[in-house]
Design an enzyme around this catalytic site. Structure first.
Site, PDB file in Angstrom:
ATOM      1  N   LYS A  88      96.460  29.062   6.333  1.00 17.33           N
ATOM      2  CA  LYS A  88      96.830  27.727   6.813  1.00 17.33           C
ATOM      3  C   LYS A  88      95.917  26.669   6.189  1.00 17.33           C
ATOM      4  O   LYS A  88      94.777  26.964   5.816  1.00 17.33           O
ATOM      5  CB  LYS A  88      96.763  27.688   8.340  1.00 17.33           C
ATOM      6  CG  LYS A  88      95.376  27.774   8.888  1.00 17.33           C
ATOM      7  CD  LYS A  88      95.299  27.538  10.385  1.00 17.33           C
ATOM      8  CE  LYS A  88      93.825  27.567  10.769  1.00 17.33           C
ATOM      9  NZ  LYS A  88      93.497  27.687  12.141  1.00 17.33           N
ATOM     10  N   LYS A  97      86.414  34.797  12.721  1.00 19.05           N
ATOM     11  CA  LYS A  97      85.142  34.150  12.394  1.00 19.05           C
ATOM     12  C   LYS A  97      83.976  35.116  12.387  1.00 19.05           C
ATOM     13  O   LYS A  97      82.921  34.808  11.839  1.00 19.05           O
ATOM     14  CB  LYS A  97      84.853  33.007  13.378  1.00 19.05           C
ATOM     15  CG  LYS A  97      85.783  31.823  13.189  1.00 19.05           C
ATOM     16  CD  LYS A  97      85.113  30.513  13.569  1.00 19.05           C
ATOM     17  CE  LYS A  97      85.958  29.349  13.060  1.00 19.05           C
ATOM     18  NZ  LYS A  97      85.798  28.130  13.796  1.00 19.05           N
ATOM     19  N   LYS A 154      90.380  22.412   7.621  1.00 23.76           N
ATOM     20  CA  LYS A 154      89.336  21.441   7.297  1.00 23.76           C
ATOM     21  C   LYS A 154      88.138  22.111   6.649  1.00 23.76           C
ATOM     22  O   LYS A 154      87.388  21.476   5.918  1.00 23.76           O
ATOM     23  CB  LYS A 154      88.861  20.752   8.587  1.00 23.76           C
ATOM     24  CG  LYS A 154      89.671  19.526   8.949  1.00 23.76           C
ATOM     25  CD  LYS A 154      89.014  18.801  10.127  1.00 23.76           C
ATOM     26  CE  LYS A 154      90.050  18.524  11.196  1.00 23.76           C
ATOM     27  NZ  LYS A 154      89.614  18.814  12.548  1.00 23.76           N
TER      28      LYS A 154
HETATM   29  P1  TYM Z   1      91.743  21.640  15.303  1.00 22.87           P
HETATM   30  O1  TYM Z   1      90.737  20.548  15.306  1.00 22.87           O
HETATM   31  O2  TYM Z   1      91.499  22.801  14.414  1.00 22.87           O
HETATM   32  O3  TYM Z   1      93.173  21.066  14.936  1.00 22.87           O
HETATM   33  C1  TYM Z   1      93.763  19.979  15.625  1.00 22.87           C
HETATM   34  C2  TYM Z   1      95.259  20.210  15.746  1.00 22.87           C
HETATM   35  O4  TYM Z   1      95.856  20.398  14.463  1.00 22.87           O
HETATM   36  C3  TYM Z   1      96.625  21.590  14.445  1.00 22.87           C
HETATM   37  N1  TYM Z   1      96.544  22.188  13.095  1.00 22.87           N
HETATM   38  C4  TYM Z   1      97.586  22.550  12.357  1.00 22.87           C
HETATM   39  N2  TYM Z   1      98.916  22.496  12.594  1.00 22.87           N
HETATM   40  C5  TYM Z   1      99.741  22.942  11.613  1.00 22.87           C
HETATM   41  N3  TYM Z   1      99.294  23.430  10.426  1.00 22.87           N
HETATM   42  C6  TYM Z   1      97.971  23.509  10.145  1.00 22.87           C
HETATM   43  N4  TYM Z   1      97.549  23.984   8.969  1.00 22.87           N
HETATM   44  C7  TYM Z   1      97.052  23.064  11.137  1.00 22.87           C
HETATM   45  N5  TYM Z   1      95.693  23.003  11.199  1.00 22.87           N
HETATM   46  C8  TYM Z   1      95.403  22.481  12.405  1.00 22.87           C
HETATM   47  C9  TYM Z   1      95.991  22.476  15.495  1.00 22.87           C
HETATM   48  O5  TYM Z   1      96.904  23.444  15.969  1.00 22.87           O
HETATM   49  C10 TYM Z   1      95.596  21.473  16.563  1.00 22.87           C
HETATM   50  O6  TYM Z   1      96.697  21.204  17.419  1.00 22.87           O
HETATM   51  N6  TYM Z   1      90.721  24.309  19.427  1.00 22.87           N
HETATM   52  C11 TYM Z   1      91.374  23.099  18.945  1.00 22.87           C
HETATM   53  C12 TYM Z   1      90.839  21.830  19.580  1.00 22.87           C
HETATM   54  C13 TYM Z   1      90.929  21.780  21.063  1.00 22.87           C
HETATM   55  C14 TYM Z   1      92.090  21.623  21.845  1.00 22.87           C
HETATM   56  C15 TYM Z   1      91.657  21.592  23.192  1.00 22.87           C
HETATM   57  C16 TYM Z   1      93.448  21.519  21.551  1.00 22.87           C
HETATM   58  C17 TYM Z   1      89.872  21.850  21.932  1.00 22.87           C
HETATM   59  N7  TYM Z   1      90.309  21.726  23.196  1.00 22.87           N
HETATM   60  C18 TYM Z   1      92.551  21.474  24.247  1.00 22.87           C
HETATM   61  C19 TYM Z   1      94.341  21.399  22.601  1.00 22.87           C
HETATM   62  C20 TYM Z   1      93.908  21.378  23.931  1.00 22.87           C
HETATM   63  C21 TYM Z   1      91.123  22.994  17.445  1.00 22.87           C
HETATM   64  O7  TYM Z   1      90.174  23.524  16.937  1.00 22.87           O
HETATM   65  O8  TYM Z   1      91.992  22.152  16.805  1.00 22.87           O
END
Ligand code: TYM
Length: 338
Positions: free
Chosen positions: A200, A115, A203
């Site tokens: 990947k 980022k 969003k």
């Molecule tokens: P976020 O909001 O980006 O994504 C939510 C979940 O979706 C999974 N994910 C994917 N899995 C497979 N292929 C993809 N292209 C893909 N894009 C997203 C992510 O791995 C995630 O499981 N930092 C985290 C949010 C968070 C969190 C936490 C997660 C904050 N605190 C504590 C677990 C535990 C995030 O930005 O996820």
């Protein structure tokens, strides 16, 4: 007893990568959970503001994301579902943990490096919140004493950091106050972008055709998959290295419904070998539509139930606050704050 914790940023309607990589597992874990399992799922709005957000848009996204968690099948009677900012203990534990966290380790995190790659020379613009993002994520997990965290592969490094922070804290204060969590990576570990299969599905990518949203209509799903970047090699083979576009479509098919009828993507690909690209895409679109159509219908329903959404959020926050209170007491006592 097991405690499952996971989170998703409320930064738009979740996509197929979120679903196959994480959300679907959340529901499976809920529905198959033995009695002594607690499930805690958070819409991590404090993480969402680590990059600039329009306040009105964020409010709307929070509502949509909550409706979506209900639409995929999370049940507020079985799982604690809440907005992160409704439970101040997350931010409070984050502060205490940031007094333990190493800036060297944080600076090596992939997400931070990605980022900030373009702003290397302008540390004026780099925000502290983005840098400490993984500390807040560690606090989310540790404050609920989570034993297992179901996520996609892109979160593996953050989870490793959370374990490191927990172990470091326990070591420093000489007690087992925090529980180092186990990472549960879903079988669909990394769903790729339909427009750039080397990246990947995300969003935030500017091209909306790069992702399938869980609320997309059947027609939109077809159109996006038809436009997916593939290649002009004859026949269908599974080869993520040399044929990333086609292989991503096979992965999607495999994780949507072919598994466990096929032991691997390779075996599935053998049965698809004779198809044209167009026929493969038709089949993938059909399968995705079947997999997510029930979500779309249920999402439309929940989105209109404003009172219900508010109630779910309020009850979730109350339960999550209770779950966090035990840890905060132990942590504050270990540190000497109480
Ligand atoms: P976020 O909001 O980006 O994504 C939510 C979940 O979706 C999974 N994910 C994917 N899995 C497979 N292929 C993809 N292209 C893909 N894009 C997203 C992510 O791995 C995630 O499981 N930092 C985290 C949010 C968070 C969190 C936490 C997660 C904050 N605190 C504590 C677990 C535990 C995030 O930005 O996820």
């Amino acid at each position: 007893p097991r405690t499952i914790f996971s989170g998703i940023q409320p930064t738009g309607v979740p996509h197929l990568g979120n679903y196959l990589g994480a959300l679907r597992q959340w529901v499976t874990l809920q529905d198959g959970a033995p009695r002594n399992t607690s499930l805690v799922y958070s819409l991590v709005d404090l993480h969402a503001i680590t990059v600039r957000q329009d306040p009105k848009q964020l409010r709307q996204w929070k509502k949509e994301s909550l409706a979506m968690l209900l639409a995929i099948g999370l049940d507020p009677n079985k799982s604690i579902i809440f907005h992160q900012s409704d439970v101040p203990a997350h931010a409070e534990l984050m502060w205490i943990l940031s007094c333990q966290a190493s800036t060297g380790y944080l600076g090596r995190m992939t997400q931070w490096k990605d980022k900030t790659a373009n702003e290397k020379d302008s540390s004026e613009k780099l925000k502290l919140g983005l840098f400490s993002y993984p500390v807040l994520q560690a606090a989310d997990i540790l404050v609920h004493r989570a034993t297992h965290v179901p996520v996609g592969h892109d979160q593996a490094q953050h989870l490793e950091f959370a374990r490191e922070v927990a172990n470091g804290f326990n070591h420093t204060f000489g007690r087992d106050v925090l529980i180092p969590p186990e990472t549960m990576i879903s079988p669909a570990r990394r769903v790729m972008s339909l427009r750039d299969p080397m990246a990947k599905m995300s969003k935030s990518h500017p091209d909306p055709n790069s992702r399938i949203l869980l609320a997309d209509s059947e027609e939109t799903i077809r159109r996006k998959i038809k436009a997916a970047v593939t290649d002009s090699v004859d026949g269908i083979t599974y080869d993520p290295e040399d044929r990333p576009g086609v292989s991503n479509l096979i992965d999607i098919l495999y994780h949507c419904d072919a598994h466990p009828a096929y032991p691997s993507q390779d075996e599935l690909a053998k049965d698809l070998a004779g198809l044209s690209m167009r026929a493969l895409k038709d089949r993938v679109a059909e399968t995705v539509q079947t997999t997510i159509k029930h979500i779309r219908a249920s999402y439309a329903h929940f989105l209109n139930e404003n009172d219900d959404l508010d109630k779910v959020a309020a009850q979730g926050a109350e339960k999550a606050a209770k779950s966090a209170a035990t840890t905060m007491k132990a942590v504050k006592s270990a540190v000497g704050l109480i």
